[in-house]
Scaffold this active site. Structure first.
Site, PDB file in Angstrom:
ATOM      1  N   GLY A  14       0.795  -1.362  -0.089  1.00  0.00           N
ATOM      2  CA  GLY A  14      -0.070  -0.003   0.000  1.00  0.00           C
ATOM      3  C   GLY A  14       0.760   1.072   0.079  1.00  0.00           C
ATOM      4  O   GLY A  14       1.965   1.262   0.078  1.00  0.00           O
ATOM      5  N   LEU A  42       1.085   3.878   2.344  1.00  0.00           N
ATOM      6  CA  LEU A  42       1.798   4.169   3.551  1.00  0.00           C
ATOM      7  C   LEU A  42       3.177   3.379   3.701  1.00  0.00           C
ATOM      8  O   LEU A  42       4.303   3.906   3.932  1.00  0.00           O
ATOM      9  CB  LEU A  42       0.934   3.841   4.847  1.00  0.00           C
ATOM     10  N   LYS A  72      -3.380   4.371  12.515  1.00  0.00           N
ATOM     11  CA  LYS A  72      -4.854   5.106  12.849  1.00  0.00           C
ATOM     12  C   LYS A  72      -5.400   4.936  11.685  1.00  0.00           C
ATOM     13  O   LYS A  72      -4.992   4.842  10.575  1.00  0.00           O
ATOM     14  CB  LYS A  72      -4.273   6.555  13.423  1.00  0.00           C
ATOM     15  N   LYS A  93       6.120  13.979  15.457  1.00  0.00           N
ATOM     16  CA  LYS A  93       6.789  14.961  14.672  1.00  0.00           C
ATOM     17  C   LYS A  93       7.375  15.903  15.762  1.00  0.00           C
ATOM     18  O   LYS A  93       7.009  16.009  16.896  1.00  0.00           O
ATOM     19  CB  LYS A  93       5.678  15.847  14.022  1.00  0.00           C
ATOM     20  N   ASP A 151     -10.194  10.708   9.609  1.00  0.00           N
ATOM     21  CA  ASP A 151      -8.916  10.578   9.143  1.00  0.00           C
ATOM     22  C   ASP A 151      -8.044  11.482   9.757  1.00  0.00           C
ATOM     23  O   ASP A 151      -6.812  11.171  10.032  1.00  0.00           O
ATOM     24  CB  ASP A 151      -9.047  11.153   7.511  1.00  0.00           C
ATOM     25  N   HIS A 157      -4.996  13.227  14.722  1.00  0.00           N
ATOM     26  CA  HIS A 157      -3.940  14.287  14.674  1.00  0.00           C
ATOM     27  C   HIS A 157      -4.608  15.561  15.433  1.00  0.00           C
ATOM     28  O   HIS A 157      -3.857  16.287  16.175  1.00  0.00           O
ATOM     29  CB  HIS A 157      -3.434  14.422  13.282  1.00  0.00           C
TER      30      HIS A 157
HETATM   31  P1  NDP Z   1      -4.287   1.670   1.239  1.00  0.00           P
HETATM   32  O1  NDP Z   1      -5.410   1.870   0.945  1.00  0.00           O
HETATM   33  O2  NDP Z   1      -2.956   1.786   0.377  1.00  0.00           O
HETATM   34  O3  NDP Z   1      -3.859   0.265   2.038  1.00  0.00           O
HETATM   35  C1  NDP Z   1      -2.989  -0.660   2.045  1.00  0.00           C
HETATM   36  C2  NDP Z   1      -3.032  -2.116   1.748  1.00  0.00           C
HETATM   37  O4  NDP Z   1      -4.260  -2.666   2.505  1.00  0.00           O
HETATM   38  C3  NDP Z   1      -3.392  -2.173   0.305  1.00  0.00           C
HETATM   39  O5  NDP Z   1      -2.141  -2.161  -0.385  1.00  0.00           O
HETATM   40  C4  NDP Z   1      -4.219  -3.412   0.313  1.00  0.00           C
HETATM   41  O6  NDP Z   1      -3.202  -4.542   0.282  1.00  0.00           O
HETATM   42  C5  NDP Z   1      -4.834  -3.659   1.451  1.00  0.00           C
HETATM   43  N1  NDP Z   1      -6.169  -3.332   1.453  1.00  0.00           N
HETATM   44  C6  NDP Z   1      -6.798  -2.025   0.975  1.00  0.00           C
HETATM   45  N2  NDP Z   1      -8.051  -1.829   0.843  1.00  0.00           N
HETATM   46  C7  NDP Z   1      -8.304  -3.118   1.601  1.00  0.00           C
HETATM   47  C8  NDP Z   1      -9.625  -3.587   1.828  1.00  0.00           C
HETATM   48  N3  NDP Z   1     -10.879  -2.723   1.740  1.00  0.00           N
HETATM   49  N4  NDP Z   1      -9.895  -4.734   2.458  1.00  0.00           N
HETATM   50  C9  NDP Z   1      -8.606  -5.351   2.727  1.00  0.00           C
HETATM   51  N5  NDP Z   1      -7.370  -5.125   2.525  1.00  0.00           N
HETATM   52  C10 NDP Z   1      -7.174  -3.725   1.744  1.00  0.00           C
HETATM   53  O7  NDP Z   1      -4.104   2.271   2.504  1.00  0.00           O
HETATM   54  P2  NDP Z   1      -2.809   3.446   3.007  1.00  0.00           P
HETATM   55  O8  NDP Z   1      -1.482   2.510   3.025  1.00  0.00           O
HETATM   56  O9  NDP Z   1      -2.978   4.505   2.672  1.00  0.00           O
HETATM   57  O10 NDP Z   1      -3.056   3.334   4.431  1.00  0.00           O
HETATM   58  C11 NDP Z   1      -3.030   2.113   5.363  1.00  0.00           C
HETATM   59  C12 NDP Z   1      -3.142   2.397   6.880  1.00  0.00           C
HETATM   60  O11 NDP Z   1      -2.409   3.672   7.291  1.00  0.00           O
HETATM   61  C13 NDP Z   1      -4.680   3.156   7.165  1.00  0.00           C
HETATM   62  O12 NDP Z   1      -4.878   2.894   8.338  1.00  0.00           O
HETATM   63  C14 NDP Z   1      -4.314   4.722   7.119  1.00  0.00           C
HETATM   64  O13 NDP Z   1      -5.221   5.464   7.959  1.00  0.00           O
HETATM   65  C15 NDP Z   1      -2.771   4.583   7.666  1.00  0.00           C
HETATM   66  N6  NDP Z   1      -2.180   5.969   7.431  1.00  0.00           N
HETATM   67  C16 NDP Z   1      -1.887   6.419   5.897  1.00  0.00           C
HETATM   68  C17 NDP Z   1      -1.139   7.330   5.621  1.00  0.00           C
HETATM   69  C18 NDP Z   1      -0.920   7.582   4.426  1.00  0.00           C
HETATM   70  O14 NDP Z   1      -0.297   8.851   3.985  1.00  0.00           O
HETATM   71  N7  NDP Z   1      -1.116   6.844   3.377  1.00  0.00           N
HETATM   72  C19 NDP Z   1      -0.630   8.279   6.745  1.00  0.00           C
HETATM   73  C20 NDP Z   1      -1.122   7.774   8.082  1.00  0.00           C
HETATM   74  C21 NDP Z   1      -1.733   6.943   8.351  1.00  0.00           C
HETATM   75  P3  NDP Z   1      -3.470  -5.939  -0.362  1.00  0.00           P
HETATM   76  O15 NDP Z   1      -4.537  -5.639  -1.516  1.00  0.00           O
HETATM   77  O16 NDP Z   1      -2.041  -6.270  -0.951  1.00  0.00           O
HETATM   78  O17 NDP Z   1      -3.981  -6.787   0.681  1.00  0.00           O
HETATM   79  C1  BG6 Z   2      -2.615  10.664   7.737  1.00  0.00           C
HETATM   80  C2  BG6 Z   2      -3.910  11.000   6.673  1.00  0.00           C
HETATM   81  O1  BG6 Z   2      -2.846  10.344   8.904  1.00  0.00           O
HETATM   82  O2  BG6 Z   2      -2.030  11.790   7.741  1.00  0.00           O
HETATM   83  C3  BG6 Z   2      -3.571  11.406   5.289  1.00  0.00           C
HETATM   84  O3  BG6 Z   2      -4.479   9.274   6.593  1.00  0.00           O
HETATM   85  C4  BG6 Z   2      -2.794  12.720   5.649  1.00  0.00           C
HETATM   86  O4  BG6 Z   2      -4.991  11.734   4.728  1.00  0.00           O
HETATM   87  C5  BG6 Z   2      -1.648  12.551   6.406  1.00  0.00           C
HETATM   88  O5  BG6 Z   2      -2.636  13.175   4.311  1.00  0.00           O
HETATM   89  C6  BG6 Z   2      -1.140  13.895   6.609  1.00  0.00           C
HETATM   90  O6  BG6 Z   2       0.269  13.690   7.220  1.00  0.00           O
HETATM   91  P1  BG6 Z   2       1.290  14.631   7.181  1.00  0.00           P
HETATM   92  O7  BG6 Z   2       2.515  14.215   7.800  1.00  0.00           O
HETATM   93  O8  BG6 Z   2       1.681  14.920   5.936  1.00  0.00           O
HETATM   94  O9  BG6 Z   2       0.737  16.072   7.710  1.00  0.00           O
END
Ligand code: NDP
Ligand code: BG6
Length: 461
Positions: free
Chosen positions: A13, A15, A128, A162, A215, A220
């Protein structure tokens, strides 16, 4: 440190690719034999995952030892393969970097396959938001508590990691001049802004279910609010800081939908993967009340959103205006004294004051006294995820919120989420604006009647 396997669920994913795996580069060498195991539903060869790790971390050693385990989060089979890969003598960190609705299934499957447990060196990291409401968060906390001891659990809120957020504590509690004016007698209002210039990118699948309140606000924004307004903790140990934040959050009134504004940026409905009828908010603002001795009657405003004018995360404390000043028979409007704590970008703290413009006339102008936070650093400021991963590996809890704070934060936001999900539509706002016009009305008759956008305001940038 000992040899460690880091198992990242959701390693395919956003993150993992952007934050978690790059942060490992800063740890390599400090943790002997660090190995990354990616787990998820994606069909990916180990070779492809190694490539992903190499590109994201820039570290060939880490990439060459990485492995991919394909699994359905709910089904036992893949976890068996995972168990076989993990050697007995290694510490294991399980990192749940998947959307929140998957956490309960992953925890149950870890338990059923004998992978969880209170063995020394085992840790669990959960991203989170923890849960989708207070009830699910309580269930998840209970589930975590059954499988792991509290010191093995790391609940992420990367804002806490941070340096500028941690600096709020240093600023407030190591400079005694601010404490006497940090209360309802002197403070007129507080604003918290967490504005992002980017839209939802390719995260529609996650974001369209979640929205801005879950979110950003539940975690945050409320964590920042707690650090800015809490009482002095007994010590700076993680447990005492958590206690002080929880006390504060208990005094925060659940959000009132009548004192809140929701927005959606124009074009959101055309984003790939968004329901074309979606009423999901990409912007939220509200007035918060803290019912305690220090803050009674002081309005605290927050706003957060995507696709706004520019990225800006900051806290503005506005003190009560000085009495009007008459100069040569003409009244001058007082210049509000503002403390701007800039979390990012341009990290720093500015005290905006009124000053006399040099020259023959007694003319007041806004001026700033500024701390540029980066100048204090010997090296570039670390990314929050560098700090998160370092703390997890070291077993420290300073930058992680406690389970009870998270539950209480849900209690605060749930009434707003319920109201917005059951009724009405968000107000549309233009991409690149400061959000819906109604957000300005929240401040009407209070504070300075408008939000402080520090980059635009003399003396605050
Ligand atoms: P993604 O949507 O990219 O999901 C991560 C992985 O989870 C995907 O690659 C997929 O892997 C699996 N996935 C996605 N959707 C589903 C679903 N509906 N059911 C089951 N598996 C699923 O999310 P992020 O990486 O953006 O975020 C992951 C977590 O981190 C969340 O809880 C988010 O709140 C948190 N987060 C994200 C941030 C960001 O900037 N992206 C920042 C801070 C926190 P696969 O298909 O290989 O199983
Ligand atoms: C994540 C949220 O927790 O924080 C994102 O899921 C958001 O939607 C991100 O973009 C913001 O983080 P930062 O560190 O870039 O302010």
């Amino acid at each position: 440190m000992e040899t460690t396997d880091l198992v990242i669920f959701g390693a395919s994913g956003d993150l993992a690719r952007r934050k978690i795996i790059p942060a490992l580069q800063t740890l390599d060498g400090k943790i002997k034999g660090l190995r990354v195991l990616g787990a998820g539903r994606s069909e990916m060869t180990t070779g492809a995952f190694r490539q992903l790790v190499a590109e994201a971390s820039g570290n060939d050693r880490l990439a060459s030892t990485a492995d991919w385990i394909q699994l359905d989060y709910k089904s036992q089979d893949g976890y068996e393969d995972l168990r076989k890969l993990i050697k007995k003598d290694r510490s294991v960190v399980f990192y749940l970097a998947t959307p929140p609705q998957t956490f309960a299934d992953i925890l149950a499957a870890l338990n059923a396959s004998g992978l969880s447990g209170r063995e020394a060196g085992h840790r669990i990291v959960v991203e989170k938001p923890l849960g989708q409401d207070a009830q699910s968060a309580r269930k998840l906390n209970a589930q975590l508590g059954e499988l792991f001891s509290e010191d093995q659990i790391f609940r992420i809120d990367h804002y806490l990691a941070k340096d500028t957020v941690q600096n709020v504590l240093a600023f407030r509690f190591s400079n005694s001049i601010f404490e006497p004016v940090w209360n309802r007698t002197m403070v007129q209002s507080i604003e918290i802004t967490a504005a992002e210039e980017i839209g939802i990118g390719n995260r529609a699948g996650y974001y369209d279910r979640i929205g801005a309140v879950r979110d950003m606000v539940q975690n945050h924004v409320l964590q920042a609010l707690a650090l800015v307004t809490m009482e002095h903790p007994a010590t700076f140990d993680p447990a005492d800081i958590r206690k002080a934040k929880l006390e504060l959050l208990r005094a925060v009134e659940p959000l009132d939908p009548d004192a809140a504004v929701r927005g959606q940026y124009q074009g959101y409905l055309n984003e790939d993967g968004v329901d074309p009828d979606s009423r999901r908010e990409t912007y939220a603002a509200a007035r918060v009340q803290i019912e305690n001795w220090r803050w009674d009657g002081v309005p605290i405003f927050f706003r957060t959103g995507k696709a706004l004018r520019r990225q800006s995360t900051e806290v503005v404390v506005r003190w009560r205006d000085a009495p009007q000043l008459a100069v040569a028979g003409r009244k001058q409007r007082p210049i509000p004294t503002l403390l701007v704590i800039r979390i990012q970008p341009d990290e720093g703290i500015t005290l905006r004051i009124g000053a006399k413009r040099p020259g023959p006339r007694f003319e007041m102008v806004p001026a700033g006294m500024k701390l540029e936070y980066r100048r204090l650093a010997r090296t570039p400021l670390p990314d929050a995820y560098d700090n998160v991963l370092r703390e997890v590996m070291a077993g420290g809890h300073t930058v992680f919120p406690g389970g009870k704070e998270i539950e209480r934060s849900w209690d605060i936001v749930d009434p707003l989420i319920e109201s917005w999900e059951s009724d009405g539509h968000p107000e549309l706002y233009e991409k690149g604006s400061w959000g819906p016009g109604a957000a300005d009305d929240l401040l009407a008759g209070r504070a300075g009647d408008r939000w402080v956008n520090s980059g635009d305001e003399p003396g605050t940038a």
